[in-house]
Structure formats: structure tokens, C-alpha cells
Design a protein around this motif. Structure first.
Motif, PDB file in Angstrom:
ATOM      1  N   PRO A  34       0.688  -1.053   0.067  1.00  0.00           N
ATOM      2  CA  PRO A  34      -0.068  -0.051  -0.025  1.00  0.00           C
ATOM      3  C   PRO A  34       0.681   1.457   0.038  1.00  0.00           C
ATOM      4  CG  PRO A  34      -0.294  -1.142   2.183  1.00  0.00           C
ATOM      5  CD  PRO A  34       0.579  -1.876   1.428  1.00  0.00           C
ATOM      6  N   LYS A  35       2.176   1.226   0.132  1.00  0.00           N
ATOM      7  CA  LYS A  35       2.967   2.208  -0.179  1.00  0.00           C
ATOM      8  C   LYS A  35       3.547   2.671  -1.626  1.00  0.00           C
ATOM      9  CE  LYS A  35       4.105   2.523   4.748  1.00  0.00           C
ATOM     10  NZ  LYS A  35       2.643   3.201   5.055  1.00  0.00           N
ATOM     11  N   ASP A  36       3.028   1.925  -2.496  1.00  0.00           N
ATOM     12  CA  ASP A  36       3.790   2.080  -3.957  1.00  0.00           C
ATOM     13  C   ASP A  36       2.764   3.065  -4.613  1.00  0.00           C
ATOM     14  OD1 ASP A  36       4.631   1.885  -6.649  1.00  0.00           O
ATOM     15  OD2 ASP A  36       5.592  -0.188  -6.094  1.00  0.00           O
ATOM     16  N   HIS A  37       3.284   4.208  -4.736  1.00  0.00           N
ATOM     17  CA  HIS A  37       2.542   5.378  -5.321  1.00  0.00           C
ATOM     18  C   HIS A  37       2.017   4.812  -6.921  1.00  0.00           C
ATOM     19  CE1 HIS A  37       6.676   5.993  -6.731  1.00  0.00           C
ATOM     20  NE2 HIS A  37       6.059   6.575  -7.603  1.00  0.00           N
ATOM     21  N   VAL A  38       2.733   4.061  -7.509  1.00  0.00           N
ATOM     22  CA  VAL A  38       2.563   3.704  -8.771  1.00  0.00           C
ATOM     23  C   VAL A  38       1.355   2.873  -8.958  1.00  0.00           C
ATOM     24  CG1 VAL A  38       3.567   2.446 -10.925  1.00  0.00           C
ATOM     25  CG2 VAL A  38       5.050   3.989  -9.681  1.00  0.00           C
ATOM     26  N   PHE A  39       1.042   2.068  -8.023  1.00  0.00           N
ATOM     27  CA  PHE A  39      -0.141   1.274  -7.928  1.00  0.00           C
ATOM     28  C   PHE A  39      -1.443   2.187  -7.816  1.00  0.00           C
ATOM     29  CE2 PHE A  39       2.364  -2.175  -5.697  1.00  0.00           C
ATOM     30  CZ  PHE A  39       3.290  -2.370  -6.974  1.00  0.00           C
ATOM     31  N   PHE A  40      -1.235   3.201  -7.301  1.00  0.00           N
ATOM     32  CA  PHE A  40      -2.351   4.155  -7.156  1.00  0.00           C
ATOM     33  C   PHE A  40      -2.585   5.014  -8.544  1.00  0.00           C
ATOM     34  CE2 PHE A  40      -1.676   3.075  -2.792  1.00  0.00           C
ATOM     35  CZ  PHE A  40      -2.911   2.993  -2.305  1.00  0.00           C
ATOM     36  N   ALA A  58      -9.426  10.278  -6.036  1.00  0.00           N
ATOM     37  CA  ALA A  58      -9.209   9.512  -4.592  1.00  0.00           C
ATOM     38  C   ALA A  58      -7.805   8.925  -4.867  1.00  0.00           C
ATOM     39  CB  ALA A  58     -10.093   8.766  -4.171  1.00  0.00           C
ATOM     40  N   ASP A  59      -7.535   8.184  -5.908  1.00  0.00           N
ATOM     41  CA  ASP A  59      -6.322   7.411  -6.127  1.00  0.00           C
ATOM     42  C   ASP A  59      -5.187   8.608  -6.532  1.00  0.00           C
ATOM     43  OD1 ASP A  59      -7.101   4.843  -5.336  1.00  0.00           O
ATOM     44  OD2 ASP A  59      -6.807   4.078  -7.309  1.00  0.00           O
ATOM     45  N   GLY A  60      -5.468   9.253  -7.294  1.00  0.00           N
ATOM     46  CA  GLY A  60      -4.538  10.654  -7.653  1.00  0.00           C
ATOM     47  C   GLY A  60      -3.977  11.255  -6.593  1.00  0.00           C
ATOM     48  N   GLN A  61      -4.913  11.341  -5.443  1.00  0.00           N
ATOM     49  CA  GLN A  61      -4.584  12.217  -4.460  1.00  0.00           C
ATOM     50  C   GLN A  61      -3.785  11.516  -3.365  1.00  0.00           C
ATOM     51  OE1 GLN A  61      -5.042  15.458  -3.530  1.00  0.00           O
ATOM     52  NE2 GLN A  61      -3.767  14.968  -1.813  1.00  0.00           N
ATOM     53  N   ARG A  62      -4.244  10.056  -3.260  1.00  0.00           N
ATOM     54  CA  ARG A  62      -3.311   9.115  -2.736  1.00  0.00           C
ATOM     55  C   ARG A  62      -1.897   9.158  -3.029  1.00  0.00           C
ATOM     56  NH1 ARG A  62      -1.207   7.892   1.684  1.00  0.00           N
ATOM     57  NH2 ARG A  62      -0.914   5.827   2.232  1.00  0.00           N
ATOM     58  N   GLU A  65      -0.009  11.993  -2.019  1.00  0.00           N
ATOM     59  CA  GLU A  65       0.423  11.859  -0.480  1.00  0.00           C
ATOM     60  C   GLU A  65       1.567  10.936  -0.200  1.00  0.00           C
ATOM     61  OE1 GLU A  65      -3.138  10.550   1.239  1.00  0.00           O
ATOM     62  OE2 GLU A  65      -4.257  12.256   0.761  1.00  0.00           O
ATOM     63  N   LEU A  66       1.696   9.854  -1.217  1.00  0.00           N
ATOM     64  CA  LEU A  66       2.856   8.899  -1.001  1.00  0.00           C
ATOM     65  C   LEU A  66       4.206   9.308  -1.718  1.00  0.00           C
ATOM     66  CD1 LEU A  66       0.814   5.668  -1.643  1.00  0.00           C
ATOM     67  CD2 LEU A  66       2.030   6.246   0.493  1.00  0.00           C
ATOM     68  N   LYS A  67       4.051  10.074  -2.853  1.00  0.00           N
ATOM     69  CA  LYS A  67       5.191  10.581  -3.362  1.00  0.00           C
ATOM     70  C   LYS A  67       4.893  11.986  -3.977  1.00  0.00           C
ATOM     71  CE  LYS A  67       8.961   9.495  -6.148  1.00  0.00           C
ATOM     72  NZ  LYS A  67      10.197   9.757  -5.236  1.00  0.00           N
ATOM     73  N   SER A  68       5.057  13.222  -2.975  1.00  0.00           N
ATOM     74  CA  SER A  68       4.866  14.508  -3.657  1.00  0.00           C
ATOM     75  C   SER A  68       5.631  15.097  -4.416  1.00  0.00           C
ATOM     76  CB  SER A  68       4.711  15.457  -2.437  1.00  0.00           C
ATOM     77  OG  SER A  68       5.844  15.563  -1.661  1.00  0.00           O
ATOM     78  N   ASP A  69       6.598  14.272  -4.815  1.00  0.00           N
ATOM     79  CA  ASP A  69       7.798  15.191  -5.944  1.00  0.00           C
ATOM     80  C   ASP A  69       7.800  14.170  -7.115  1.00  0.00           C
ATOM     81  OD1 ASP A  69       8.639  12.672  -4.958  1.00  0.00           O
ATOM     82  OD2 ASP A  69      10.925  13.436  -4.755  1.00  0.00           O
ATOM     83  N   TRP A  70       6.490  13.489  -7.524  1.00  0.00           N
ATOM     84  CA  TRP A  70       6.421  12.765  -8.762  1.00  0.00           C
ATOM     85  C   TRP A  70       5.161  13.506  -9.648  1.00  0.00           C
ATOM     86  CZ3 TRP A  70       3.062   8.257 -10.264  1.00  0.00           C
ATOM     87  CH2 TRP A  70       3.810   7.613 -11.187  1.00  0.00           C
TER      88      TRP A  70
END
Length: 115
Positions: A34-40, A58-62, A65-70
Motif C-alpha cells: 500500500p505504499k507504492d505510489h505507482v499502483f495508485f 481519490a487515487d490520484g490524491q493518494r 500523498e505517497l510521493k509528492s515529488d512525482w
């Protein structure tokens, strides 16, 4: 199966326009990691392709949240907001991404499209 395997499976479903199957595969990947931003990000794309902009948002926002510099997270959020006809919010999402990645083609074209 590994999270990466579910992601690969989801990518194949997404390319084949099998959106429900893609969403399910990405959800399985998220359940395992659940911490992999690419899956979201990928599930956001699948939701948007299916026409479910609220879930895509919701998934874009998550993802952000997980990787704000991507940059791609901001593209996902902006595209979902655009689909929801929240144009000012979409512009703000694309601009926030451009602060991180000023030359990102997806952000630039998304911003141009929504303006």
C-alpha cells in the motif's frame, strides 16, 4: 502472486480496455504493497478510463500523498478534476505538478486542455 505481478496484469488489462479487471489487479497490488505510489497512479488511470472520475481523483490524491515529488500523480489528479468539471481545481493540480517538473509534457498538455 507478487504486487509487481498484479501490476503487470493490471497494465495488460488496461491496454485491452478491460477496466474492471485492471482495477481489480491494481487493487490486489495495493493490498500487498500500500505504499507504492505507482499502483495508485495506475488504478487512477483505470478508474478514469472507466468513467469513474471520483475514484480516479481519490487515487490520484493518494499517489501525491505517497510521493509528492512525482509529476504523474499531479497529472492523474488534474485529469480526474477536469473530468469532474472542477476546472479551477484541475488548473491548480496541473500547476502544482509543474512547480516540481516544469517541462513535464503530460502536465503541460493537461493544463492547456483544461484552460
Amino acid at each position: 502472486m507478487s504486487a509487481a505481478s498484479f501490476k503487470e496484469q493490471g497494465n495488460k488489462f488496461l491496454q485491452a480496455k478491460q477496466f474492471d479487471e485492471a482495477i481489480q489487479a491494481y487493487t490486489e497490488a495495493i493490498n500487498l504493497d500500500p505504499k507504492d505510489h505507482v499502483f495508485f497512479s495506475n488504478r487512477s488511470a483505470a478508474y478514469l478510463s472507466k468513467g469513474d472520475a471520483s475514484s480516479a481523483l481519490a487515487d490520484g490524491q493518494r499517489c501525491i500523498e505517497l510521493k509528492s515529488d512525482w509529476a504523474k500523480g499531479y497529472s492523474r489528479k488534474g485529469a480526474a478534476l477536469h473530468a469532474l468539471r472542477r476546472y479551477e481545481d484541475a488548473v491548480n493540480a496541473f500547476k502544482a505538478g509543474l512547480e516540481i517538473s516544469p517541462e513535464d509534457a503530460g502536465l503541460l498538455s493537461g493544463l492547456k486542455e483544461v484552460e
